[in-house]
Write an enzyme that holds these catalytic residues in place. Sequence first.
Site, PDB file in Angstrom:
ATOM      1  N   SER A 185      30.395 -56.974  23.912  1.00  0.00           N
ATOM      2  CA  SER A 185      30.182 -55.793  23.993  1.00  0.00           C
ATOM      3  C   SER A 185      31.110 -55.433  25.319  1.00  0.00           C
ATOM      4  O   SER A 185      31.624 -54.110  25.264  1.00  0.00           O
ATOM      5  CB  SER A 185      29.042 -55.302  24.020  1.00  0.00           C
ATOM      6  OG  SER A 185      28.442 -54.986  22.875  1.00  0.00           O
ATOM      7  N   GLU A 243      24.124 -50.219  25.398  1.00  0.00           N
ATOM      8  CA  GLU A 243      25.438 -50.708  24.603  1.00  0.00           C
ATOM      9  C   GLU A 243      26.528 -49.376  24.900  1.00  0.00           C
ATOM     10  O   GLU A 243      27.513 -49.656  25.372  1.00  0.00           O
ATOM     11  CB  GLU A 243      25.080 -50.577  23.192  1.00  0.00           C
ATOM     12  CG  GLU A 243      26.584 -50.768  22.509  1.00  0.00           C
ATOM     13  CD  GLU A 243      27.240 -52.144  22.819  1.00  0.00           C
ATOM     14  OE1 GLU A 243      28.191 -52.038  23.269  1.00  0.00           O
ATOM     15  OE2 GLU A 243      26.583 -53.211  22.703  1.00  0.00           O
ATOM     16  N   ASP A 263      29.975 -49.523  27.177  1.00  0.00           N
ATOM     17  CA  ASP A 263      31.429 -49.387  26.582  1.00  0.00           C
ATOM     18  C   ASP A 263      32.076 -48.063  27.288  1.00  0.00           C
ATOM     19  O   ASP A 263      33.326 -48.477  27.319  1.00  0.00           O
ATOM     20  CB  ASP A 263      31.096 -49.071  25.083  1.00  0.00           C
ATOM     21  CG  ASP A 263      30.715 -50.000  24.353  1.00  0.00           C
ATOM     22  OD1 ASP A 263      30.591 -51.195  24.737  1.00  0.00           O
ATOM     23  OD2 ASP A 263      30.097 -49.763  23.175  1.00  0.00           O
TER      24      ASP A 263
END
Length: 685
Positions: A520, A258, A262
Amino acid sequence: MNHLQLVLKRSPLRQAALDTLIAEQHDPHSGKFHQWLTPQQFGEAFGVLDADIAAASAWLTSQGFTVNGVYPNKMQIDFSGTAGQIGHAFHTREKYYTVAQAGHFANETDISVPAALQDVVVGVHGLNDFRPVALHLTPRTVKFDAKTQAFHPIEAGKGATSQAINSPFTNNVRALVPYDMAKIYGVDTLHAKGITGKNVTIAVLEEASMQPSDWTSFVNLFGLRRYGGSFHQIQPQAAGFTNCSNPAVGNPAQDDGETLMDAEWATAMAPSAHVVVASCGNFDFDGLGGIVAAATNLINGTQRPDVISASYGLGEDIVDKASKSEFDLLWAQADAEGISVFVSSGDSGSSPDFNGSVIERLGVSANALATSPNDTAVGGTDIADELDHTTAKYFAARFNAQYGSALSYVPEIPWNWSCGNEVAAKSMGFSSAVAFCKQQLAEGVYPTSEAGSGGPSSVDIKPAWQRLVYHAAKDQSRDLPDVALYAGSFNNATAAIVCDAKNPCTSGFLAPVDTDGGTSLSSPLFAGIQALMDQALADKHLPKDQGNAAPTLYALAAEEYGGAAGNAPASLAACNANNGTHGTSGCAFHNITRGSNSTQCVEAAGETTPDCYFYGTMPDFITLGSNDQLQYVTVRIGLTSTSSTQYTAATQAYAARPGWSFATGLGSVNAGNLLTAWEKFVNAP
């Protein structure tokens, strides 16, 4: 139980004053337009009165708690104690529970506080460990074949994998790179003008860290190093607090998927920006929680970012009142300070909680982190060339020097991996999504709920700016999403490359590399685009910080799509995403009108599932029996719908349509045209 938060409640008078100020901060005709506050100014004007804070702190101390401090916003008191003290002071009991075959702790009953504090205390955040979860897929490892210019999967990844389609990517994977995203969303035209996010700080909120070498590998491989962007990892602490623990990466060969997605993809859109990973550990009995700690300390700190991206989700139907109130008060504070906050809408269609066995029985919901009226919710799209068999029109046969192949904007549909994807169903010759689902069920394909999320809030009311645009939902709810960008594809045939410690990116892709997606990905992409807006405005000596982007986005969309009343203008049809690059070349928004985010839902063991149209049964859903043995039970399976008796364009939850929709909000953007419209809006006479 450490770093619990006593969440406070401002008076109705102060709440009304805050709402008025934020509206004026976003109104170019107001003298308070873009006049942002500091945390201290925010606390003095809109926090709880000092006398009430003193009374609440004194009571906590009298109950044996340690008061760690009061935040500058004067809306949160950080305190620590034991479960026994919680039970005695708040008249409840902490217990362990098994939910969806996982262990959790939570308070047994609602808390109570002394009558003298009831008007200023909302509740306590941190009494349970139901916390936001990352909204990305399981990374899929692929290997590049230089001869065929194709990536071949060597790890399956998450979700259904047998939904083969007749396309160039049936046996391969298309891996998107920064060049592709920049070309599709008109970001490349801004980069060519030197608008690259210079002097703008983007913070991505995380509960885990990453290897910095992954970001370096990403910018080196894709030619982004020349823009001079930077990368830092921090554990933000507000003055006087030490409640952000370091979730350090222990194994050099591991990091968090994650976090790296990002950081890397925010950089892809804004390669000159300062990208900051703000990460706090998410440990048992640490009440504040990882991303909430990071957000609280950033927004109340002295080094505040210009843009925040949060790619986590938790449905309103399972979040407690204190936690939801804390999410909302943080984003309102960020907005008043000029920080633009982007939050992923979710990865499972009409409920952000559908990915997880029994939780799939909850029905329609919305991401509690995103339903504040002071953030911009970003949903997910899919590029439609594969299903439309038009890939040769939009992608080159061979990669360029930046490993990209996109030729232009590509028509988009809602991201929907499930058999509820009617565009996929018709592409494969089925008359409807239901017919496709029945065939999948007959073939034993396990259901999936992977899709961009959207839906109405059951807590927050609709802000005035969300009523401005054509086809805005005629409800009283804050509705999601606001906008949408690429998140993934049907059958996982296309995904975004990420550079991670497990499979580092190498020149020429000589070694395997990972791909990933989900909303995401969408949120940091839009955060990067916002950084471009910020730099361009600052370059023209206009305020750099824009606060919540949504009010401006809706005002600009109303110019293309038309207002909520009256007939739609011709520009609505002209900006239809189905027109491709030539039809939409003058539009700030791409209006997505095909497909839906309706996904599969289930009913098992006699439990009634709301918002589901059932079309069959499936005998292999596993649940935990009363004797702690795994059992097979028969479940009904269906598609999310507002009607249990019919499944149509009007009832499916939810269909894309002209104007705004629960599937993709306002749609996606052309960054170059968006900037032109944004500058005009800011310079309004």
